[in-house]
Design a protein around this motif. Structure first.
Motif, PDB file in Angstrom:
ATOM      1  N   ASN A  72      35.951  35.968  21.272  1.00 37.71           N
ATOM      2  CA  ASN A  72      35.543  34.452  21.041  1.00 37.71           C
ATOM      3  C   ASN A  72      36.849  33.782  20.294  1.00 37.71           C
ATOM      4  OD1 ASN A  72      33.499  32.556  20.951  1.00 37.71           O
ATOM      5  ND2 ASN A  72      33.566  32.926  18.590  1.00 37.71           N
ATOM      6  N   PRO A  73      37.155  32.619  20.801  1.00 41.32           N
ATOM      7  CA  PRO A  73      36.123  31.877  21.736  1.00 41.32           C
ATOM      8  C   PRO A  73      36.546  31.589  23.390  1.00 41.32           C
ATOM      9  CG  PRO A  73      37.888  30.365  20.842  1.00 41.32           C
ATOM     10  CD  PRO A  73      38.035  31.896  20.113  1.00 41.32           C
ATOM     11  N   TYR A  74      37.641  32.693  23.462  1.00 40.03           N
ATOM     12  CA  TYR A  74      38.186  32.449  24.893  1.00 40.03           C
ATOM     13  C   TYR A  74      38.170  34.021  25.485  1.00 40.03           C
ATOM     14  CZ  TYR A  74      41.625  31.138  28.545  1.00 40.03           C
ATOM     15  OH  TYR A  74      41.938  30.794  29.722  1.00 40.03           O
ATOM     16  N   THR A  75      37.152  34.215  26.317  1.00 35.53           N
ATOM     17  CA  THR A  75      37.225  35.524  27.074  1.00 35.53           C
ATOM     18  C   THR A  75      36.832  35.251  28.653  1.00 35.53           C
ATOM     19  OG1 THR A  75      35.931  36.604  25.215  1.00 35.53           O
ATOM     20  CG2 THR A  75      35.938  37.842  27.168  1.00 35.53           C
ATOM     21  N   TYR A  76      38.190  35.053  29.246  1.00 34.68           N
ATOM     22  CA  TYR A  76      38.027  34.676  30.667  1.00 34.68           C
ATOM     23  C   TYR A  76      38.559  35.982  31.501  1.00 34.68           C
ATOM     24  CZ  TYR A  76      40.183  32.257  34.803  1.00 34.68           C
ATOM     25  OH  TYR A  76      40.380  31.547  35.847  1.00 34.68           O
ATOM     26  N   LEU A  77      37.750  36.234  32.539  1.00 38.25           N
ATOM     27  CA  LEU A  77      37.978  37.280  33.221  1.00 38.25           C
ATOM     28  C   LEU A  77      38.867  36.698  34.370  1.00 38.25           C
ATOM     29  CD1 LEU A  77      34.341  38.984  33.299  1.00 38.25           C
ATOM     30  CD2 LEU A  77      36.369  39.035  31.652  1.00 38.25           C
ATOM     31  N   ILE A  78      39.871  37.501  34.919  1.00 41.09           N
ATOM     32  CA  ILE A  78      40.885  36.816  35.774  1.00 41.09           C
ATOM     33  C   ILE A  78      40.504  37.520  37.274  1.00 41.09           C
ATOM     34  CG2 ILE A  78      43.254  37.142  36.837  1.00 41.09           C
ATOM     35  CD1 ILE A  78      42.832  34.629  34.717  1.00 41.09           C
ATOM     36  N   GLY A  79      40.236  38.899  37.099  1.00 41.36           N
ATOM     37  CA  GLY A  79      40.001  39.682  38.538  1.00 41.36           C
ATOM     38  C   GLY A  79      39.488  41.003  38.147  1.00 41.36           C
ATOM     39  N   PHE A  80      38.939  41.634  39.107  1.00 40.39           N
ATOM     40  CA  PHE A  80      38.859  43.308  38.854  1.00 40.39           C
ATOM     41  C   PHE A  80      38.944  44.019  40.266  1.00 40.39           C
ATOM     42  CE2 PHE A  80      35.181  41.127  40.687  1.00 40.39           C
ATOM     43  CZ  PHE A  80      34.285  42.256  41.237  1.00 40.39           C
ATOM     44  N   GLU A  81      38.952  45.179  40.417  1.00 40.27           N
ATOM     45  CA  GLU A  81      38.666  46.297  41.075  1.00 40.27           C
ATOM     46  C   GLU A  81      37.675  47.267  40.960  1.00 40.27           C
ATOM     47  OE1 GLU A  81      40.735  46.091  43.688  1.00 40.27           O
ATOM     48  OE2 GLU A  81      42.280  44.791  43.154  1.00 40.27           O
ATOM     49  N   VAL A  82      37.137  47.607  42.105  1.00 43.87           N
ATOM     50  CA  VAL A  82      35.866  48.361  42.158  1.00 43.87           C
ATOM     51  C   VAL A  82      36.575  50.021  41.996  1.00 43.87           C
ATOM     52  CG1 VAL A  82      33.714  49.262  43.106  1.00 43.87           C
ATOM     53  CG2 VAL A  82      34.636  46.681  43.119  1.00 43.87           C
ATOM     54  N   MET A  83      36.185  50.903  41.050  1.00 40.87           N
ATOM     55  CA  MET A  83      36.327  52.167  40.732  1.00 40.87           C
ATOM     56  C   MET A  83      35.096  52.902  40.987  1.00 40.87           C
ATOM     57  SD  MET A  83      39.567  51.922  40.179  1.00 40.87           S
ATOM     58  CE  MET A  83      40.631  50.391  39.724  1.00 40.87           C
ATOM     59  N   PRO A  84      35.287  54.219  41.272  1.00 41.39           N
ATOM     60  CA  PRO A  84      34.204  55.023  41.698  1.00 41.39           C
ATOM     61  C   PRO A  84      33.199  55.177  40.723  1.00 41.39           C
ATOM     62  CG  PRO A  84      35.934  56.382  42.179  1.00 41.39           C
ATOM     63  CD  PRO A  84      36.523  55.131  41.760  1.00 41.39           C
ATOM     64  N   ASP A  85      33.481  54.745  39.269  1.00 41.47           N
ATOM     65  CA  ASP A  85      32.621  54.896  38.037  1.00 41.47           C
ATOM     66  C   ASP A  85      32.450  53.722  37.388  1.00 41.47           C
ATOM     67  OD1 ASP A  85      35.109  54.918  37.277  1.00 41.47           O
ATOM     68  OD2 ASP A  85      35.090  56.401  35.706  1.00 41.47           O
ATOM     69  N   GLY A  86      32.895  52.619  38.267  1.00 33.01           N
ATOM     70  CA  GLY A  86      32.793  51.277  37.349  1.00 33.01           C
ATOM     71  C   GLY A  86      33.772  50.195  37.865  1.00 33.01           C
ATOM     72  N   TYR A  87      33.930  49.256  37.042  1.00 33.28           N
ATOM     73  CA  TYR A  87      34.611  47.905  37.311  1.00 33.28           C
ATOM     74  C   TYR A  87      35.909  47.859  36.231  1.00 33.28           C
ATOM     75  CZ  TYR A  87      30.392  46.698  39.960  1.00 33.28           C
ATOM     76  OH  TYR A  87      29.250  46.724  40.678  1.00 33.28           O
ATOM     77  N   LEU A  88      37.073  47.991  36.899  1.00 32.61           N
ATOM     78  CA  LEU A  88      38.172  47.401  36.077  1.00 32.61           C
ATOM     79  C   LEU A  88      38.746  46.122  35.938  1.00 32.61           C
ATOM     80  CD1 LEU A  88      39.912  49.342  34.144  1.00 32.61           C
ATOM     81  CD2 LEU A  88      41.603  49.663  35.909  1.00 32.61           C
ATOM     82  N   VAL A  89      38.611  45.385  34.815  1.00 30.06           N
ATOM     83  CA  VAL A  89      38.664  44.013  34.719  1.00 30.06           C
ATOM     84  C   VAL A  89      39.826  43.598  34.027  1.00 30.06           C
ATOM     85  CG1 VAL A  89      37.145  42.032  34.160  1.00 30.06           C
ATOM     86  CG2 VAL A  89      36.185  43.859  34.655  1.00 30.06           C
ATOM     87  N   LEU A  90      40.699  42.679  34.628  1.00 35.25           N
ATOM     88  CA  LEU A  90      41.624  42.041  33.804  1.00 35.25           C
ATOM     89  C   LEU A  90      41.283  40.957  33.185  1.00 35.25           C
ATOM     90  CD1 LEU A  90      44.575  42.430  36.491  1.00 35.25           C
ATOM     91  CD2 LEU A  90      44.122  43.773  34.562  1.00 35.25           C
TER      92      LEU A  90
END
Length: 506
Positions: free
Chosen positions: A140-158
């Motif tokens: 907070n106050p800035y949590t901006y998700l740029i992109g992500f990749e799908v992994m076998p056990d979840g999502y890795l997010v930038l």
């Protein structure tokens, strides 16, 4: 399940400048008031699923996920209205992916609230029904998700975090498939006027390599490429700066893992100002391709393209590995002030060009032909998604899908640009142009100006003022460096009109 064909092409360099037959009404009737654009496309079987957003004729914002058939026909869609007071990001990032482990579509990006930006997640099933949503504000106050990749056990997010003016730090986050945070770690700390952005992730031997860039006061705000290595729980192991000391700027990196395991990286290199007396953001760019060895952390097999004044502000938006060991690269270049042309380049496993082609729905001084994402199609060709607008007629955007064969030749494209019957009469006359900064705005047809905004050629807001004027002529004075700008005029009825202006103080 995807099946991709391997098709031989003869090498070529070709430009598609002509107008192609309009094949379907992707965004509705030519006379509607909607504006929309797509930013991401995913391929399933013999269909294409896109994510996008827009504004309807009532001024209401919306997002949508939509499925197209093999010839561009709409098969299904889910329209999601924005909550009041919100705006959802969605362009130029890896925001929408297919999760092949659950056969679900996932959107991850950011939503703007009144006083903050939160991460935003929406999950859809194969019927495009919304399964659940999640939000994230742990920075907070800035949590901006740029992109992500799908992994076998979840999502890795930038993502980006911060809150200080003219600054943003970055983070990397791991989510499970239910959207729960498993861990979240800062990559680049938030420091005043340090600006970073990371674009994509490659998984190699349980470590993650993150490609992006930044600019800092230490480099005199001269952009550089950046490769960051983290372990499986997000702890930084190393950071490698990639820059050309002889260049004006070495822009952000994008990368793809080829079929043979090598990593191909692209980097736009700015080598000369287009106009030394104009904007400092308008460059001749070449596209540098090179391989990166994660074991030795060394760069090799470097090649430069478009280094003979061929691309104004050329850049890469997406790269995808191809079954023959090479890659398809999708980018864009300027053909005028705020006029764009999109391009595709196919390279082999060594990075050598096989073919290069350019695409536009329409060619004009104000036409924005914007492609943001490309995927391999089941027939061996490629599908790209973005938007088109002829801002000389209207600033409203229309969805643009582009289907090409394995050699880059156009098969079909769809769009719904405004037709001749939709041309709006200009409500304001702006003069003199060029000017020393003092502009007169004549009001036509009883229109009243509410406020104006001015953007430089990089898209940065450089001036804004509220002027509720009922006079026949409004005078504004701009104290700006010499160069080209976009003047945005907004009426008391919230109608928008744009004018290209030139400031010349000599």
């Amino acid at each position: 399940m995807r099946h991709f064909l391997f098709i031989l092409c003869f090498g070529s360099t070709f430009t598609l400048y002509s107008q192609y037959d309009y094949f379907n009404q992707i965004t509705g009737d030519l006379n509607d008031d909607a504006s929309e654009a797509v930013a991401n496309v995913e391929v399933i079987d013999n269909a294409y699923v896109v994510w996008g957003g827009g504004i309807n004729g009532l001024g209401e914002k919306f997002q949508f996920v939509r499925k197209y058939g093999p010839d561009g026909e709409i098969q299904n869609e889910n329209i999601l209205p924005d909550n009041e007071g919100e705006y959802v990001y969605g362009g130029q990032t890896i925001s929408f992916n297919l999760n092949p482990f659950l056969d679900e579509f996932v959107f991850l990006n950011g939503v703007v609230l009144e006083s903050q930006v939160e991460g935003y997640m929406i999950v859809f099933n194969q019927n495009l029904d919304t399964l659940f949503t999640s939000s994230y504000n742990h920075y907070n106050p800035y949590t901006y998700l740029i992109g992500f990749e799908v992994m076998p056990d979840g999502y890795l997010v930038l993502g980006e975090q911060g809150g200080i003016s003219n600054s943003n730090g970055t983070f990397v986050m791991k989510l499970d498939f239910a959207g729960n945070i498993l861990w979240s770690e800062i990559l680049q700390a938030e420091v005043y006027q340090n600006i970073y952005r990371n674009w994509n992730i490659i998984d190699i031997n349980s470590n993650y390599w993150i490609f992006g860039g930044g600019n800092t006061p230490e480099t005199n705000f001269k952009p550089f490429g950046l490769i960051t290595k983290i372990n499986s729980v997000g702890i930084t192991q190393s950071a490698i700066t990639i820059a050309d000391d002889d260049a004006l700027r070495s822009n952000y990196l994008k990368a793809v893992k080829l079929e043979n395991g090598e990593i191909l990286v692209s980097q736009p290199i700015s080598y000369e100002l287009l106009d030394p007396n104009g904007s400092p953001y308008f460059f001749w760019n070449k596209i540098r391709l090179f391989k990166f060895n994660p074991e030795t952390e060394e760069v090799y097999a470097q090649q430069d393209y478009f280094e003979n004044y061929e691309q104004k502000k050329g850049r890469v938006f997406d790269m995808e590995a191809t079954p023959d060991g090479g890659a398809i690269i999708q980018g864009r270049r300027y053909v005028g002030f705020y006029a764009d042309m999109s391009w595709l380049m196919k390279v082999d496993s060594t990075g050598n060009q096989e073919w290069y082609q350019e695409y536009a729905y329409e060619i004009c001084n104000d036409c924005r032909n914007l492609l943001f994402d490309i995927e391999l199609a089941p027939d061996g060709g490629y599908i790209a998604a973005g938007s088109f607008a002829n801002e000389g007629i209207d600033i409203r955007r229309a969805t643009w899908l582009l289907k090409v064969d394995a050699c880059g030749d156009l098969e079909w494209q769809g769009c719904s640009p405004l037709g001749v019957d939709n041309v709006k009469m200009k409500q304001f006359v702006v003069y003199p142009n060029p000017s020393h900064g003092k502009l007169f705005i004549d009001h036509e047809n009883g229109s009243h100006l509410r406020y104006y905004e001015v953007f430089d050629v990089s898209g940065r807001l450089v001036a804004r003022n509220t002027i509720i004027s009922h006079q026949l002529t409004t005078t504004i004075e701009l104290s700006l460096p010499n160069g080209m700008y976009l003047l945005k005029l907004v009426t008391t009825n919230n109608e928008v009109e744009t004018h290209l202006i030139e400031i010349n103080g000599e």
